[in-house]
Enzyme design. Sequence first.
Site, short mmCIF file in Angstrom:
data_model
loop_
_atom_site.label_atom_id
_atom_site.label_comp_id
_atom_site.label_asym_id
_atom_site.label_seq_id
_atom_site.Cartn_x
_atom_site.Cartn_y
_atom_site.Cartn_z
N LYS A 38 51.06 90.24 -17.26
CA LYS A 38 51.64 89.09 -17.98
C LYS A 38 51.55 87.84 -17.11
O LYS A 38 51.33 87.94 -15.90
CB LYS A 38 53.10 89.39 -18.34
N TYR A 264 57.67 59.14 -0.97
CA TYR A 264 58.54 58.48 -1.96
C TYR A 264 60.00 58.49 -1.54
O TYR A 264 60.50 59.48 -0.99
CB TYR A 264 58.43 59.20 -3.30
C1 LIG Z 1 57.62 92.34 -15.74
C2 LIG Z 1 58.02 93.73 -16.09
C3 LIG Z 1 57.64 94.80 -15.27
C4 LIG Z 1 56.96 94.63 -13.92
O1 LIG Z 1 57.95 94.44 -12.92
P1 LIG Z 1 57.54 94.30 -11.38
O2 LIG Z 1 58.85 94.14 -10.68
O3 LIG Z 1 56.70 93.08 -11.28
O4 LIG Z 1 56.81 95.54 -11.02
C5 LIG Z 1 57.91 96.09 -15.72
N1 LIG Z 1 58.55 96.29 -16.91
C6 LIG Z 1 58.97 95.26 -17.69
C7 LIG Z 1 59.70 95.58 -18.96
C8 LIG Z 1 58.73 93.95 -17.30
O5 LIG Z 1 59.16 92.96 -18.07
#
Ligand SMILES: *Cc1c(COP(=O)(O)O)cnc(C)c1O
Length: 368
Positions: A38, A264
């Site tokens: 993601k 700035y």
């Molecule tokens: C983002 C997510 C993960 C991955 O988590 P990490 O800590 O990056 O390994 C796993 N399960 C769900 C439901 C998530 O939203």
Amino acid sequence: MAKTTETVLEINLNHLEHNYRYFQSKLKANTKFLSVVKASAYGADAVVIAKKLEALGATYLAVAYVNEGVQLRDAGIKMPILVLHPQAANFKILIDRCLEPSLYSPKILNDFIEVCAAQQQKDYPVHIKFNTGLNRLGFWENDVDFIREKLKDKNDVKVTSIFSHLAASEDLNEKEFTKTQIHIFEKIAQEFNDKINHKPFKHLLNTSGIINYSEAQFDMVRSGIGLYGFGNDSKIDAQLRPVLSLKTIISQIHKIEPGETVGYNRKYASKGYRVTATLPLGHADGIGRQYGNGESYVNVNGQKAPIIGNVCMDMIMIDITNITCKEGDEVVIFGEQPTAEEFASTANTISYELVTGISQRVKRVIVG
Ligand SMILES: *Cc1c(COP(=O)(O)O)cnc(C)c1O
């Protein structure tokens, strides 16, 4: 590795492979591996990362939203893709592109069944998410009866898996809470098997869960941050390799007299003779203002150079007094040293936020 000549986010696929194999080695032989890609694969490049993971034999991918899954399908990715947080407005596209929804509430389950029925789908693969204490998304334990009633005598959808998500898998002070979550999930799974005459596979662990609660790996684990090189634990981090390195160069060097200011609103005031360098990246690239005026430093020829003054939209100034360097030299914002985790901690945040925030303006360069 040739030195960079502009601002780049390096994506090291050899390091991804190393991290993937590291987490695989923590699993039982038949545990499936879902790779979380993601948010552009945590800021990297979802398509590049997904293709590499496909080649490595990962079983499943996950994205947060439908449009992220569409991007992977457009690029020819054939693996099953779980969409963790779909909205009903996108269900037709989701079905069109063979993406698999997480269904997390009575409303979203109803909405999905309706769309499946209208499209004459049979046994469409879905994943039912249960809330076991994070209180973010998910059915409650006592919703199993509702789900059974909804699915009874119908075959529009087929529950491929049931899952939940841990609230504090990286925090060993919360061990008792996490064990309670694991227990609740086991109970739900048992009830699901008893009441719904069908055995979906089960998954619960994220990266830190794999590290700290490997006994609860069930049939699949879901790793994101670990694949990119972080385990929320310095001992684990030492065994992982950073997939992402943000590098830039020195645009210009200035000699500053005592009492002069930099940037700035004149936030940095020099107490003596200083040498400063200006870098071609800023908050529009994902290095927020919280990295200015404080504890954050970058790496110039192996030495620590503090960020001084306010971070600008397109530029950052650093103090290079006593560092041997010249205009055009490479500067590492994060990567091997400092790591993204170390750099993020100087601004009171975490590697997850830093890496997913590197904007699309920064050129991605693939290594390996
Ligand atoms: C983002 C997510 C993960 C991955 O988590 P990490 O800590 O990056 O390994 C796993 N399960 C769900 C439901 C998530 O939203």
